[in-house]
Design an enzyme around this catalytic site. Structure first.
Site, PDB file in Angstrom:
ATOM      1  N   LYS A  71       0.804  -1.223   0.000  1.00 43.53           N
ATOM      2  CA  LYS A  71       0.000   0.000   0.000  1.00 43.53           C
ATOM      3  C   LYS A  71       0.841   1.280   0.000  1.00 43.53           C
ATOM      4  CE  LYS A  71      -4.291  -0.535   2.110  1.00 43.53           C
ATOM      5  NZ  LYS A  71      -5.181  -0.695   3.275  1.00 43.53           N
ATOM      6  N   ASP A 107     -10.080   4.126   1.857  1.00 45.97           N
ATOM      7  CA  ASP A 107     -10.271   3.717   3.257  1.00 45.97           C
ATOM      8  C   ASP A 107     -10.956   4.798   4.093  1.00 45.97           C
ATOM      9  OD1 ASP A 107      -9.300   1.137   3.117  1.00 45.97           O
ATOM     10  OD2 ASP A 107      -7.238   1.713   3.578  1.00 45.97           O
TER      11      ASP A 107
END
Ligand code: ATR
Length: 280
Positions: A71, A107
């Protein structure tokens, strides 16, 4: 280069990737909406990440999710990073824009949408939020809460310097406290979020006394294995609204699906049941 195919293909890229629930979520939506498309797991090692990303379109992919451990590295391996991914400091969703590979992060949106859907009584302006933890997940939660307009965000982490680094990045609404002060930090709070791994299967429990937390406060654990953590059970037992972590996982998947397959999908009880079945 492959011929562009009429059927869109997407994937989740991780190392390992076997545990990922993303194929369950996207597979459910593809079937539910009758969309001809596919979503697969792509096992990619850190060494291979940039070359795989540079050849995504050649592999016939319209985009992908990025998971552990890629990520952060993905920030450097894309053509452009969205403002929110830049602020969070991580990428979890990839798509193409005029041929350029864009790294985005859903997110924060997933966290906020989950609260909106499952804790309608919570209003960002209603009081301070307490966030436990200062890892990668905490950064997305902090961005979401600041953007939602919380007046004060109390950030407590075992390693205080990590919380201070976040406060430096995100400004004066963040108030750093000592991990040992976590029980007292709940006084007057309107929201409590656990972003640490404590309470997760195989991890120690989160030791926290909720006595000082107002009963009107909402408690959200982003841990979803188990679904009902000790923190959530404790919150529910004393009368606080408790929101589990599975919702954030489901809501963060929506923007990618929308981009790749052209439809904004719904988070429903049937989807939750499908994912819980796969977790069992
Ligand atoms: P993620 O990206 O999922 O947030 P992470 O970056 O490894 O994962 O962060 C894990 C979080 O859980 C951190 O806030 C970590 O605290 P430290 O920064 O002090 O490591 C917290 N955590 C993990 N184990 C813990 C424990 N035994 N006690 C207190 N906090 C813990």
């Amino acid at each position: 280069m492959n011929e562009p195919s009429a059927v869109p293909h997407a994937a989740v890229i991780g190392w390992p990737v076997e545990h990922s629930l993303s194929p369950v979520i996207h597979g459910y939506w593809l079937r539910h909406y009758g969309i001809a498309g596919s979503y697969e797991k792509l096992l990619v090692s850190p060494d291979e990440l940039s070359s795989v990303l540079s050849r995504l379109q050649n592999r016939g992919l319209v985009g992908a999710n990025v998971t552990i451990p890629h990520k952060i590295a993905a920030l450097q391996a894309v053509d452009r990073v969205t403002a929110v991914a830049e602020r969070i400091g991580a990428v979890n969703t990839l798509y193409f824009d005029s041929g350029a590979l864009v790294g985005d992060n859903s997110d924060a949106e997933g966290f906020a949408e989950n609260l909106r859907a499952n804790a309608a009584t919570w209003l960002p302006a209603s009081g301070p939020a307490v966030v436990l933890g200062a890892g990668g997940a905490a950064r997305a939660v902090v961005v979401a809460l600041l953007d939602a307009g919380v007046p004060e965000l109390r950030l407590l982490n075992r390693t205080r310097s990590r919380a201070e680094a976040l406060a430096k990045d995100f400004g004066e609404r963040l108030v750093v406290g000592d991990w040992q002060e976590r029980d007292a930090s709940l006084r007057g709070a309107a929201l409590l979020v656990n972003t640490t791994s404590l309470g997760m299967v195989g991890q120690p429990p989160l030791a926290l006394r909720l006595d000082a937390l107002p009963l009107a406060a909402v408690v959200n654990d982003i841990v979803y294995k188990p679904l009902e953590t000790n923190l959530l059970a404790q919150a529910r037992a004393r009368g606080n609204k408790a929101v589990d972590g599975l919702g954030m996982l489901l809501y963060q998947a929506r923007p990618g699906f929308h981009r790749w397959f052209g439809r904004l999908p719904a988070v429903t009880e049937a989807l939750r049941a499908e994912v819980l079945g796969a977790m069992a």
